[in-house]
Design a protein around this motif. Structure first.
Motif, short mmCIF file in Angstrom:
data_model
loop_
_atom_site.label_atom_id
_atom_site.label_comp_id
_atom_site.label_asym_id
_atom_site.label_seq_id
_atom_site.Cartn_x
_atom_site.Cartn_y
_atom_site.Cartn_z
N ARG A 132 11.51 -14.50 6.92
CA ARG A 132 11.02 -13.89 8.16
C ARG A 132 10.76 -12.39 7.98
N GLY A 133 11.72 -11.67 7.40
CA GLY A 133 11.56 -10.23 7.22
C GLY A 133 10.37 -9.89 6.33
N ASP A 134 10.17 -10.67 5.26
CA ASP A 134 9.03 -10.46 4.37
C ASP A 134 7.72 -10.67 5.11
N ILE A 135 7.67 -11.71 5.96
CA ILE A 135 6.44 -12.01 6.69
C ILE A 135 6.10 -10.88 7.66
N LEU A 136 7.08 -10.43 8.44
CA LEU A 136 6.81 -9.41 9.46
C LEU A 136 6.38 -8.09 8.83
N ASP A 137 6.99 -7.71 7.71
CA ASP A 137 6.58 -6.47 7.05
C ASP A 137 5.23 -6.63 6.36
#
Length: 571
Positions: A132-137
């Protein structure tokens, strides 16, 4: 099948080869709701290897794992799903394959969301898994455009805080407040994010009389991206100094530092440099990259000419000696050294590095970083490292006499030393060592070879076209009476290359081998011309020779080779 966060799943996580046995997995699992959230927490805490854990969870869901930072992201895919929806749905469109859109999702098993995205994109969506964090950034970076930066700038200029007159007594405090404001933080981040999207190597922020110009160095060429009014420049510089942990009150002296920004589960690193100029401080950020985005480029994939690659490979297999990689800043020296270490890396040998900074983490290799703030220098680290029984040592850069002398002594006592120097050509490395203060009787037996390198902008494959250069241009490179009957190429400019005709870069090299004859010339203080003549007899060819090979292969242009190499003038 949707994985469930239960004891059975936790037991399976413990079986992963990279799982940290000291981790209290039961306690951590109580702080999250889903298996994907637990995996992300473990990756952030370095308690499990990202690649292995993500592939494991993707297999459980029945899809592939794709890191959005290392994947290709096309304009066509990005335009299929608006930025607002991509953020809200936590989805990063990657590329179109056939009639379908491949998109990274934190919950690819959510069939309802996949169906909705397919309607929005007006094509079938094929989900893959990503954190999730990789996608949002990744969404923040990939959807950052020149238009979004302009919008951020407009919001900044309209904010009341930036329309007040600066109080001469409290100016510093007011600028500090501006630098911490949400609007300015967003503006500075958008400049940085857009540089990552455009694969820039440097960001130049240059104040002029009435405006400030921001330029990116892309494929070795500086390109203007935007301009903003001078009234907010001090706040921009202050914000960057806060990030780099520099003294925000000092503007009369140059300043150097580093900072990192978290991008998902990894971080991007930058080197900060500011100098005073006529209209304010000029700032340059060197984009050191993201260890999570990079992968080691093998020597085979570097497109080295075989006449350079084969002897270079034999050279690095020597049991001892110094091998230099030379070239100007930004010529890819560190990438070549990392590729060399990857080829040498073996459990049977001890490889250690001293770097400034560590640009990429290498599995199975001990990496150390110098720190000028505590006087932890290359020389001090190298002296201590020699007590650690190393077989191969990488020195990020030899800058002074002490480091150079210790390195040559290490090479003479049974170690392979890899290092960089800033010289225009490979043979000049010998002169550079003498200038630093190393005695010629130490240089001759310790140096076994020098690889000089440059990077040329690569012709965009999407708009590549054949053409015939003017005869006057060819005569500058080819002395033969009969000019080569080959096809030359250039890029016409298109959307893919942002109308420049170039996309990416290609390296070209020269290899200076030190054999017995060359070694004798160095010991006898022979002139550089005599040393080069001796090296030529064992295959030395200047940079332009290899550069022209890349031109004839259709990889780059004559203009690029001419701009990256020295012209030899004859009387």
């Amino acid at each position: 099948m949707t994985p469930i966060l239960n004891s059975e799943f936790l037991d399976e996580i413990r079986t992963l080869s990279s799982f940290d046995a000291g981790c209290d997995l039961d306690s951590l699992s109580k702080t999250v709701d889903t298996p994907a959230a637990l995996i992300e927490l473990l990756v952030r805490g370095s308690q499990v290897r990202k690649e292995e854990a993500c592939r494991y969870l993707a297999d459980k869901v029945g899809v592939a794992y794709v890191d959005p930072f290392s994947s290709v992201v096309t304009d066509e895919a990005r335009e299929a799903i608006p930025a607002e929806i991509a953020t809200k749905a936590c989805v990063m469109p990657l590329y179109k394959l056939g009639d379908g859109l491949t998109a990274a999702m934190a919950h690819p098993e959510d069939t309802v969301l996949v169906a909705r995205l397919s309607k929005i994109a007006k094509m079938p969506v094929s989900p893959v898994f990503a954190l999730r964090g990789d996608i949002l950034d990744a969404v923040q970076i990939q959807y950052c455009t020149e238009e979004s930066i302009e919008e951020s700038l407009a919001s900044l200029e309209n904010h009341a805080l930036f329309n007040e007159d600066i109080d001469l007594d409290e100016g510093g405090e007011q600028i500090a407040r501006q630098a911490e404001s949400e609007q300015l933080v967003e503006f500075v981040e958008s400049i940085i994010y857009f540089s990552l999207r455009r694969d820039a190597s440097d960001i130049h922020i240059e104040p002029h009389e009435t405006k400030v110009i921001v330029r990116y160095r892309i494929d070795g060429i500086l390109r203007e991206v935007l301009e903003y009014p001078r009234k907010i420049h001090k706040s921009v510089v202050t914000r960057l100094k806060i990030l780099a942990n520099q003294n925000i009150a000092e503007s009369r002296f140059p300043s150097d530092g580093r900072f990192s920004l978290m991008l998902g589960t990894t971080k991007a690193s930058f080197r900060f440099s500011s100098i005073p100029s006529q209209y304010g401080q000029k700032v340059v950020l060197r984009v050191l990259g993201n260890t999570g985005m990079k992968s080691i480029i093998t020597l085979d994939r570097m497109m080295m000419s075989q006449t350079v690659l084969n002897p270079f490979r034999r050279m690095i297999k020597n049991p001892s000696g110094i091998i230099f990689v030379t070239g100007p800043t930004g010529s890819g020296k560190t990438t070549t050294l990392y590729s060399t270490l990857a080829e040498l890396n073996d459990p049977s040998i001890n490889i250690s590095t001293i770097e400034d900074p560590i640009e990429m983490q290498l599995e199975g290799i001990t990496q150390s970083q110098v720190d000028s703030h505590i006087d932890l220098s290359f020389a001090l680290m190298l002296r201590s490292l020699l007590r650690q029984d190393p077989d191969v040592i990488l020195i990020g850069e030899i800058r002074d006499k002490e480091t150079a002398k210790i390195a040559t002594e290490a090479a003479l006592t049974g170690h392979i030393v890899l290092a960089t120097l800033h010289t225009n050509s490979a043979p000049e490395a010998i002169i550079r060592l003498e200038d630093i203060g190393v005695d010629h009787y130490m240089i001759a037996p310790s140096v076994i070879g020098v690889l000089a390198q440059r990077l040329a902008a690569r012709i965009c494959e999407n708009c590549k076209e054949p053409y015939k250069p003017a005869e006057s241009v060819l005569r500058r490179f080819f002395d033969d009476e009969v000019l080569p009957d080959v096809t030359f190429y250039r890029g016409t400019g298109c959307r893919v290359c942002n109308q420049t005709g170039y996309k990416g870069r290609v390296a070209f090299h020269e290899l200076f081998l030190v054999n017995q004859e060359v070694r004798a010339k160095i010991s006898d203080h022979a002139s550089q011309r005599e040393v080069i003549a001796a090296a030529t007899r064992v295959g030395y060819k200047p940079l332009r020779y290899d550069g022209l090979k890349k031109v004839l292969l259709g990889l780059t242009t004559i203009d690029e080779i001419e701009s990256q190499t020295m012209t030899e003038f004859t009387s």
